[in-house]
Design an enzyme around this catalytic site. Structure first.
Site, PDB file in Angstrom:
ATOM      1  N   ARG A 131      -3.605 -10.088   4.848  1.00 15.18           N
ATOM      2  CA  ARG A 131      -3.928 -10.206   3.417  1.00 15.18           C
ATOM      3  C   ARG A 131      -2.734  -9.690   2.634  1.00 15.18           C
ATOM      4  O   ARG A 131      -2.404  -8.502   2.737  1.00 15.18           O
ATOM      5  CB  ARG A 131      -5.184  -9.383   3.129  1.00 15.18           C
ATOM      6  CG  ARG A 131      -5.657  -9.422   1.686  1.00 15.18           C
ATOM      7  CD  ARG A 131      -6.909  -8.545   1.533  1.00 15.18           C
ATOM      8  NE  ARG A 131      -7.355  -8.496   0.163  1.00 15.18           N
ATOM      9  CZ  ARG A 131      -6.864  -7.687  -0.760  1.00 15.18           C
ATOM     10  NH1 ARG A 131      -5.895  -6.853  -0.459  1.00 15.18           N
ATOM     11  NH2 ARG A 131      -7.326  -7.710  -1.999  1.00 15.18           N
ATOM     12  N   LYS A 141       0.823  -1.222   0.000  1.00 15.70           N
ATOM     13  CA  LYS A 141       0.000   0.000   0.000  1.00 15.70           C
ATOM     14  C   LYS A 141       0.849   1.260   0.000  1.00 15.70           C
ATOM     15  O   LYS A 141       2.013   1.241   0.379  1.00 15.70           O
ATOM     16  CB  LYS A 141      -0.998  -0.060   1.149  1.00 15.70           C
ATOM     17  CG  LYS A 141      -2.086  -1.095   0.790  1.00 15.70           C
ATOM     18  CD  LYS A 141      -3.368  -0.955   1.506  1.00 15.70           C
ATOM     19  CE  LYS A 141      -4.355  -1.981   0.916  1.00 15.70           C
ATOM     20  NZ  LYS A 141      -5.364  -2.387   1.870  1.00 15.70           N
TER      21      LYS A 141
HETATM   22  C1  7PJ Z   1      -8.147  -4.714   1.248  1.00 14.92           C
HETATM   23  C2  7PJ Z   1      -9.175  -5.546   0.805  1.00 14.92           C
HETATM   24  C3  7PJ Z   1      -7.879  -4.655   2.654  1.00 14.92           C
HETATM   25  C4  7PJ Z   1      -9.663  -6.255   2.943  1.00 14.92           C
HETATM   26  C5  7PJ Z   1      -8.272  -4.541  -0.874  1.00 14.92           C
HETATM   27  C6  7PJ Z   1      -5.274  -3.485  -2.337  1.00 14.92           C
HETATM   28  C7  7PJ Z   1      -6.622  -2.883  -2.456  1.00 14.92           C
HETATM   29  N1  7PJ Z   1      -9.927  -6.322   1.630  1.00 14.92           N
HETATM   30  N2  7PJ Z   1      -9.240  -5.427  -0.538  1.00 14.92           N
HETATM   31  N3  7PJ Z   1      -8.672  -5.442   3.443  1.00 14.92           N
HETATM   32  N4  7PJ Z   1      -7.587  -4.103   0.185  1.00 14.92           N
HETATM   33  N5  7PJ Z   1     -10.379  -6.990   3.802  1.00 14.92           N
HETATM   34  O1  7PJ Z   1      -5.084  -4.664  -2.094  1.00 14.92           O
HETATM   35  O2  7PJ Z   1      -4.308  -2.645  -2.502  1.00 14.92           O
HETATM   36  O3  7PJ Z   1      -7.007  -3.919   3.148  1.00 14.92           O
HETATM   37  S1  7PJ Z   1      -7.997  -4.044  -2.533  1.00 14.92           S
END
Ligand code: 7PJ
Length: 285
Positions: A259, A225
């Site tokens: 994640r 990020k």
């Molecule tokens: C997240 C997500 C996160 C959860 C994305 C990216 C953007 N789902 N989906 N938490 N981020 N739960 O991966 O840069 O931080 S999409």
């Protein structure tokens, strides 16, 4: 010491006594684009298999870009991207999560047997919470976001970011519980980068233990990020080490699921951390 924790999902009860790694499978066109739809899908399935070989515990399949500035994807297009890969992933023997906020996609994914609904809008779309409540046992991740992806980074503002994120997540979890969703199905996520400045994100990390008071396991998504880019001066493709460090810091402060894009290095880092630190791991109260 922490009480036993697990995440109830459609097919699996995921033991959270050790931290779990959710591998990201991003199906937006720039990700596996080599032309034909089925070629894209088979590249995505190969990616799923690779993430599992690297030690991922959960696969998170997403077809809607929610990056800052991203425009919404029509529902038919999101279904076209997600469903073939979901069907294949569901045969791989691991819990499969679908990253979506659209009721139509949630419904189709649950109909096909998805284990977890991961919703950056925390099931605020009309009918979304009811779909999860009507399901006998899928897991759900409720994430905080201020504003909308298109404009959320324009001017994020909070009086107290941790208090406001906590209040939002508490309210969303309460809505689901009132609809009859068992607490063990619900995981919460403060939504790193979703309507937040780097200062907001790092304050959420510093004070992450306050979110454990909500009584649900925490999932954190720091991987690649922009806050990590701003801190290190590195573009997205060079943020692996920063991402692993952030995942480890989040786990140290009690996160149960991270994640990530870079599964293998995250798994290595968590093994080393686990060998040293597990007995004093902060837990939900
Ligand atoms: C997240 C997500 C996160 C959860 C994305 C990216 C953007 N789902 N989906 N938490 N981020 N739960 O991966 O840069 O931080 S999409």
């Amino acid at each position: 010491m922490g009480r036993f924790m697990h995440w109830q999902t459609t097919r699996f009860q995921i033991d959270l006594a050790r931290p779990r790694v959710m591998g990201i499978v991003n199906l937006t066109p720039d990700s596996f684009s080599d032309g034909a739809a089925h070629a894209t899908a088979s590249a995505a399935v190969a990616h799923c298999e690779r993430l599992l070989a690297e030690g991922a515990d959960i696969l998170d399949i997403g077809g809607e870009s929610s990056r800052p500035g991203a425009e919404a994807v029509p529902v038919e297009e999101e279904l076209r991207r997600v469903l073939p890969v979901l069907d294949a992933a569901l045969t791989l023997g691991c819990p499969v999560s679908v990253d979506t906020a659209k009721p139509e996609v949630i419904r189709a994914a649950l109909d096909r047997g998805a284990d977890i609904v991961n919703d950056i809008r925390a099931l605020r779309a009309d009918g979304a919470a009811a779909l999860v409540a009507a399901h006998p046992g899928c897991g759900v991740c409720l994430m905080h976001m201020q504003g909308e992806p298109r404009s959320m980074q324009a001017e994020p503002r909070y009086r107290d970011v941790v208090a406001e994120v906590a209040a939002f997540l508490a309210e969303r979890a309460a809505v689901l519980r009132q609809l009859g969703v068992a607490p063990s199905r619900i995981v919460l996520d403060p939504g790193i980068g979703f309507g937040k400045t780097p200062q907001h994100n790092f304050e959420l990390l510093r004070r992450q233990e306050e979110l454990l008071a909500l009584g649900h396991p925490l999932l954190l998504g720091w991987s690649r990020k922009s806050s990590l880019g701003i801190l290190t001066g590195r573009p997205a493709g060079e943020r692996m080490v920063a991402s692993v460090a952030a995942a480890l810091a989040a786990v140290e402060r009690g996160a149960r699921v991270v994640r990530v894009h870079d599964v293998a290095p995250t798994v290595d880092a968590l093994k080393v951390w686990g060998a040293a630190a597990l007995p004093r791991w902060p837990t939900i109260r």
